[in-house]
Every structure is written in C-alpha cells, then in structure tokens.
Design a protein around this motif. Sequence first.
Motif, PDB file in Angstrom:
ATOM      1  N   THR A  75       6.154   3.513  -6.508  1.00  0.00           N
ATOM      2  CA  THR A  75       6.120   2.660  -5.323  1.00  0.00           C
ATOM      3  C   THR A  75       7.138   1.527  -5.465  1.00  0.00           C
ATOM      4  O   THR A  75       7.855   1.191  -4.517  1.00  0.00           O
ATOM      5  N   ARG A  79      10.251   0.958  -2.915  1.00  0.00           N
ATOM      6  CA  ARG A  79      10.428  -0.311  -2.201  1.00  0.00           C
ATOM      7  C   ARG A  79      11.780  -0.942  -2.525  1.00  0.00           C
ATOM      8  O   ARG A  79      12.441  -1.488  -1.650  1.00  0.00           O
ATOM      9  N   GLN A 112       8.895  -2.063   5.211  1.00  0.00           N
ATOM     10  CA  GLN A 112       8.043  -1.545   4.143  1.00  0.00           C
ATOM     11  C   GLN A 112       6.706  -1.064   4.693  1.00  0.00           C
ATOM     12  O   GLN A 112       6.190  -0.024   4.264  1.00  0.00           O
ATOM     13  N   ASP A 115       7.376   2.206   6.439  1.00  0.00           N
ATOM     14  CA  ASP A 115       7.594   3.252   5.443  1.00  0.00           C
ATOM     15  C   ASP A 115       6.272   3.696   4.831  1.00  0.00           C
ATOM     16  O   ASP A 115       6.029   4.884   4.655  1.00  0.00           O
ATOM     17  N   ASP A 116       5.396   2.732   4.527  1.00  0.00           N
ATOM     18  CA  ASP A 116       4.066   3.075   4.007  1.00  0.00           C
ATOM     19  C   ASP A 116       3.295   3.915   5.015  1.00  0.00           C
ATOM     20  O   ASP A 116       2.625   4.880   4.656  1.00  0.00           O
ATOM     21  N   CYS A 117       3.387   3.533   6.286  1.00  0.00           N
ATOM     22  CA  CYS A 117       2.695   4.264   7.340  1.00  0.00           C
ATOM     23  C   CYS A 117       3.227   5.686   7.437  1.00  0.00           C
ATOM     24  O   CYS A 117       2.457   6.639   7.510  1.00  0.00           O
ATOM     25  N   THR A 119       4.764   7.374   5.157  1.00  0.00           N
ATOM     26  CA  THR A 119       4.429   8.094   3.935  1.00  0.00           C
ATOM     27  C   THR A 119       3.012   8.647   4.019  1.00  0.00           C
ATOM     28  O   THR A 119       2.735   9.732   3.553  1.00  0.00           O
TER      29      THR A 119
END
Length: 152
Positions: A75, A79, A112, A115-117, A119
């Motif tokens: 992670t 990032r 970020q 991107d997390d969403c 992913t």
Amino acid sequence: MTSAAPARQQCLHSLYRDHHSWLQNWVRRQLGNTWDAADLSQDTFIKVLASSQSVADIREPRAYLLSVGKRLLNTFYARRSLEQAYLDALQQLPQALAPSPEQRWVLLETLQALDDCWTGCRWRCGGPFSGVSWKGLVIATLPRGCRYPSAR
C-alpha cells in the motif's frame, strides 16, 4: 473492561516487545529509510490491534506480522507511486494554473481515496482511472476497459 481485556493487553504487549525491533529492521531493509520503517512497523501493530484475530491464537507471530507488514508495504509503494504520478502531472501545468499547497494536498488525498475505492471495486479495470483524460473529463469514460462481474 472484561476479564479478557487484560489478557489481550498482555498478549499484545508481549507480541510488541518480542517482535517490534525485528519487524522494524525488516521494513527498514526493504525501504532503506528508518523513518518510514518506524511508521510502517507501528501501523502493522495498529492493524493487529484492530484485527478480530485473537493475538493469543497466533502460532507464528513473525510470519503473521510479516504478512500484515507486506500488505502495508505494498500500500505504501502504491501510494508513493500515485503521489509521484500526481507530482509529475503538476510539473506539466503552467505556473499560473498550479494549485496552492493546500489544494495539492486535498487533490492528492482525493486521488488516493479514489484509487482505494477503485481498488476495492467489484469489477476490475486495466488500472486506476484507466482511459481517463483529466482534461475535459467525461464520467462515461471512467468504466472503459472494465470487466464487470456477470449477473449470475
């Protein structure tokens, strides 16, 4: 506080005392950076603390910590890569259009989070924001290249 709480605290304390230095040294060797290694090793223990996994049931503590640490390291690298791509894109902007430091921080945090969403999406795309052009962004272009799960 339940009677199990002091036992859990003791197990966590022992896990930290016995393995923190080892984990931090491992992360430092991976990163080559003492400060980030300290942060990531602490984050690893925070994940263990927040986990539903009973610390007393961990049979191979170093293997367990290494597994959690590797996920956090992945992670961290993702990032950092996203941040570098963002900073590279900012370099292409004319100075007059460059966002303020506060705006840059908010934009990076938003990227970020997106991107997390993405992913965590149920469908898989070729990459974060695959096929998106930030100039004249059209929402309909976001899912291009995605493979949606079947309805069955």
